[in-house]
Design a protein around this motif. Structure first.
Motif, short mmCIF file in Angstrom:
data_model
loop_
_atom_site.label_atom_id
_atom_site.label_comp_id
_atom_site.label_asym_id
_atom_site.label_seq_id
_atom_site.Cartn_x
_atom_site.Cartn_y
_atom_site.Cartn_z
N UNK A 174 -8.14 11.02 0.48
CA UNK A 174 -8.55 10.09 1.54
C UNK A 174 -9.12 8.85 0.87
N UNK A 175 -9.28 7.75 1.64
CA UNK A 175 -9.88 6.56 1.03
C UNK A 175 -11.30 6.82 0.55
N UNK A 176 -11.69 6.06 -0.46
CA UNK A 176 -13.04 6.19 -1.02
C UNK A 176 -14.07 5.97 0.08
N UNK A 205 0.83 -1.22 0.00
CA UNK A 205 0.00 0.00 0.00
C UNK A 205 0.86 1.26 0.00
N UNK A 206 0.33 2.29 -0.59
CA UNK A 206 1.07 3.55 -0.68
C UNK A 206 1.28 4.17 0.70
N UNK A 207 2.51 4.62 0.98
CA UNK A 207 2.73 5.37 2.23
C UNK A 207 2.49 6.86 2.04
N UNK A 208 2.11 7.26 0.84
CA UNK A 208 1.95 8.67 0.51
C UNK A 208 0.49 9.01 0.25
N UNK A 261 -2.42 4.43 1.95
CA UNK A 261 -3.07 3.12 2.05
C UNK A 261 -3.58 2.59 0.72
N UNK A 262 -3.48 3.39 -0.34
CA UNK A 262 -3.98 2.96 -1.65
C UNK A 262 -3.17 1.74 -2.12
N UNK A 276 -0.53 13.99 5.22
CA UNK A 276 -1.73 13.30 4.75
C UNK A 276 -1.73 11.83 5.09
N UNK A 277 -0.93 11.45 6.10
CA UNK A 277 -0.87 10.05 6.51
C UNK A 277 -1.75 9.85 7.74
N UNK A 278 -2.56 8.81 7.71
CA UNK A 278 -3.48 8.54 8.82
C UNK A 278 -2.70 8.16 10.07
N UNK A 279 -2.99 8.81 11.17
CA UNK A 279 -2.22 8.64 12.40
C UNK A 279 -2.84 7.68 13.40
N UNK A 280 -4.07 7.31 13.19
CA UNK A 280 -4.73 6.48 14.20
C UNK A 280 -5.44 5.28 13.58
#
Lengths: 748, 81
Positions: free
Chosen positions: A358-360, A49-52, A105-106, A665-669
């Motif tokens: 963000x995710x779909x 998954x993408x880290x970006x 996460x993509x 733009x990375x999810x922290x939780x």
């Protein structure tokens, strides 16, 4: 015999609370969920998954895996159908990125190995060269001039020209003249509100086991709310025929809308096709958060005018929802549900669908409605306070009833909002004195409910018992309700009916279990299939007696001669007919295949007592009551469970749950330790009242119940918090830091 | 002819006429005739719509019967969870 359209008002089995048919399996651990499927020789798939948050994919280098004997297959976007358009393309782009990573996460690539550990190691060896792009994760920021463009040319034709390319959908509805209505008001309040994305929070992660055979036939076992949709989507993404992909739905550990989408099944099938082996994939919790849809985050502006006596003169709302890096946020639903509980002469609803990195977004119980209710019901509460009006009396004064023109257009058929408000007004909770420091909040909520394609089959066994096959995964107790319906119609014991979720090769297409549609649509289908069976039982008995079909009738499990002219025949029971059916004409099976409409909208009123600790900002919910119109409760315990579940999820959404992104733009939780859903100790006992105002569109009066219960809680809790601490919270979640900040700002 | 109401966001495409008078014995015929009369609605309708026919909500089925003077509301497609 008018068996088809008979409406029932008196019941023997419906409305009782029999033991659930899946109970033993679930409490003894024998129920098979998505991750419980195994096949000999199966491989394990893992996704890179993408880290970006936003990046161009320059190169995917898998050469380091070329000589790795543990790696049995690698897939990237080029392994999927190249010819998709529209929403099919969007789904594929979300399942596996093409030229750009659109969110943290993509999915970029996937591998299949003999063991899970080998797969985890292998995926780390894939080298991806990215070129980072500017990103945006906030809905308001994404609409500003200069905001990074997610994708050009996606906007729907309803979007006004010259808007930012990230604005991809526009909705406007209403009636009257709101400016005229606002002039008539004694008090107008206009406020902005924001809500963060909340995940559906199902405990079971997405999981599947697939086997793509060399002849092109595919088998899929997965946890999903709609296995027919899984077959359809997988076939499209892999460029094969839907009939060649047979999907079996496992037991499901929660869905709430989040399992209406497809994520890993096409990837597993592509891996299986390449490896010529079965492939199992199970998402980690982190993947679930990063790559499956939460609901939209929002920014909303609501304006309501009211006379001193509580009559609303006009209302307008603008609802901006981000749907992730794809079009499709439920902004039209927000706009259409926002003022639906109120009979308004002048109303205007506007919605914007906005793309972000963000995710779909995926559906989450009554998509769009809870957030809109948070904004609208907060303003109504403030109007009541300033005009010194009772919140329930004020809502009753404006409540829609049968014949009222809905804010989204048509007039309502028979509905039960007034009944829920009257019930709330006289409920012991509303009449009880408040404890010291507590505030009491009231809110109403609305949801449409759905019908959709439905196909069921009801087979009679030779011993007179019945086997029901349905195509809608059981996400809320539907197997129990369907068995009750068969029992009610055929007058055979509940225990003598078994309901099974059939695979996609067994029945005609069934729409996903969503939109609170299953008890309505599959229930209606089951009634019709049972009545079809009764017709066939009557025909068989008539044939046995040498009579015309209209010379017999059905009564409480027996076929009887219609009168003296029909001859002197002893009534035939279902068992009598069943045991001879093989030699009197063959198997007896009742069917229903159609797309029932007329699901019947529903309303709820919630009451909540909550207290804010001024030192910590922590909100404790002490008492909660859900009052909702179910039309007719088939299995009241399940209905109450749906009511309580909606309230519990609403409490989490209101007080703690949120997606937190860092500056990159990375999810922290992305885990339950940091994304805090409510646990048992956070929740009070949630009382329920089932109101039954029959839906005229269903033979038993059923309305959907699964979604409406999550519409009022955000606002009800916000109103309770406001009444406890004296501050109107306009942003969710009302987490302790946010409440402390509001208290500090208020003090100073 | 049925009275057809569009959501206000697209009324500019039909010169603000509201309601439209459209023929059709069922929803499919009505939609076909609507697109013939107003071709610029074709893309919007194909993107997905839901309906209300004489106050009954119809999410997708186009076989719903339309009577003379029926009231038909057309919405952007509604999705559930």
């Amino acid at each position: 015999m008018a068996l088809d359209n008979e409406n029932k008002n008196f019941f023997d089995v419906v409305g009782t609370r029999p033991i659930r048919p899946d109970g033993i399996e679930k409490v003894t651990g024998q129920a098979r969920f998505g991750a419980d499927a195994y096949l000999p020789g199966m491989l394990h798939g893992i996704i890179l998954r993408s880290p970006h948050a936003h990046a161009e994919i320059l190169n995917i280098d898998t050469t380091s895996l070329d000589n790795d004997p543990s790696v049995k297959a690698i897939v990237t976007r080029k392994d999927f159908s190249p010819d998709l358009k529209g929403e099919d393309w969007n789904i594929l782009e979300n399942v596996m990125a093409d030229q750009k990573a659109l969110y943290d996460g993509h999915a970029i690539a996937a591998v299949a190995c003999s063991s899970l550990l080998e797969a985890r190691d292998a995926v780390k060896k894939i080298r991806v060269k990215y070129s980072l792009l500017p990103h945006v994760t906030d809905v308001e920021e994404a609409m500003k001039e200069g905001a990074p463009i997610i994708r050009e040319g996606v906007a729907r034709s309803s979007v006004p020209k010259d808007m930012h390319p990230n604005i991809v959908g526009y909705h406007e509805s209403g009636h009257g003249n709101v400016e005229k209505g606002f002039i008539e008001a004694d008090l107008i309040i206009e406020e902005t509100f924001k809500t963060e994305a909340a995940h559906q929070g199902y405990i079971e992660p997405h999981a599947c086991l697939v086997n793509m055979m060399p002849d092109g036939k595919g088998e899929v076992w997965c946890c999903t709310q709609g296995h027919f949709n899984v077959a359809k989507v997988c076939a499209k993404l892999l460029g094969t025929d839907a009939s060649q992909i047979r999907v079996t739905a496992s037991e499901i550990g929660g869905g709430f809308g989040g399992k209406t989408a497809v994520f890993i099944e096409p990837v597993a099938l592509a891996l299986s096709k390449k490896a010529n082996r079965p492939v199992k994939m199970v998402m980690s919790r982190s993947e679930v958060f990063r790559a499956t849809g939460p609901t939209s985050s929002t920014s909303m502006l609501v304006k309501i005018g009211m006379k001193k006596d509580g009559k609303i003169t006009a209302a307008s709302g603008t609802f901006k929802l981000q749907g992730g890096a794809f079009p499709g946020s439920p902004m039209a639903e927000s706009a259409m549900c926002a003022f639906a509980p109120y009979d308004l002469e002048h109303v205007k609803n506007v919605g914007w669908d906005v793309m972000c990195n963000r995710p779909k977004q995926a559906a989450y119980r009554a998509p769009g409605s809870p957030m809109a209710a948070f904004a609208v019901e907060s303003v109504i509460d403030d109007l009541c306070k300033k005009l010194k009006l009772d919140p329930i009396e004020t809502r009753l004064k404006n409540a829609v009833k049968e014949g009222s023109k809905a804010s989204f257009g048509p007039r309502f058929e028979r509905i039960g909002l007034v009944e829920t408000l009257e019930s709330a007004k006289s409920h012991p909770h509303y009449l009880a004195p408040l404890k010291d420091g507590y505030g009491r909040g009231i809110s109403c909520g609305f949801w449409f409910n759905f019908g959709g394609e439905t196909s069921v089959s009801l087979a009679l066994a030779e011993d007179g018992t019945a086997s029901l096959s349905v195509g809608t995964p059981d996400i809320g107790g539907s197997r129990a309700s369907m068995c009750q319906i068969v029992s009610e119609e055929l007058s055979i014991p509940y225990e003598k009916v078994r309901a099974t979720i059939a695979d996609t090769a067994t029945l005609g297409y069934n729409e996903i279990s969503h939109g609170s549609r299953v008890t309505f649509a599959t229930g209606l289908a089951t009634i019709k299939a049972a009545r079809d069976m009764k017709r066939k039982l009557c025909a068989r008995a008539a044939s046995n007696w040498g009579l015309e079909e209209d010379a017999v009738y059905w009564e409480k499990g027996y076929v009887k001669p219609a009168g003296p002219n029909a001859g002197n025949h002893d009534p035939l029971s279902i068992i009598d007919i069943a045991k001879t059916m093989g030699r009197t004409g063959g198997p007896i099976v009742g069917h229903f295949e159609a797309s029932p409409e007329g699901a019947g909208v529903s309303f709820a009123t919630h009451i909540v007592d909550a207290k804010v600790d001024r030192e910590t900002g922590f909100t404790s919910v002490d008492r909660y009551t859900v009052i909702q119109d179910a039309g007719k409760a088939i299995h009241p315990a399940y209905v109450e469970g749906q009511f309580q579940g909606g309230a519990a999820q609403g409490i989490g959404w209101a007080l703690n749950e949120e997606y937190i992104y860092d500056e990159k733009g990375v999810l922290q939780n992305a885990g339950f330790l940091d994304y805090r859903i409510p646990v048992a100790s956070d929740l009070p006992k949630i009382d329920t009242v089932i109101v039954e105002v029959p839906n005229p569109g269903h033979p038993y009066g059923v309305r959907g119940v699964g979604e409406t219960s999550i519409c009022p809680p955000l606002a009800a809790i916000a109103n309770a918090v406001s009444n406890s601490v004296g501050i109107r919270m306009k942003e969710l979640p009302m987490s302790p830091p946010r409440i402390l900040k509001a208290i500090e700002e208020n003090n100073g | 002819m049925a009275n057809v109401y569009l959501w206000s966001g697209v009324r500019a495409l039909v010169a603000e006429e509201n309601p439209l008078k459209i023929d059709g014995e069922n929803l499919k015929e009505l939609l076909d005739n609507l697109i013939i009369s107003y071709p610029n609605l074709k893309a919007i309708i194909q993107e997905g719509v839901s309906f209300s026919v004489d106050n009954k909500l119809v999410m997708s089925s186009t076989i719903e019967r339309i009577e003379e003077n029926s009231e038909v509301y057309i919405f952007q497609k509604i999705s559930g969870g």
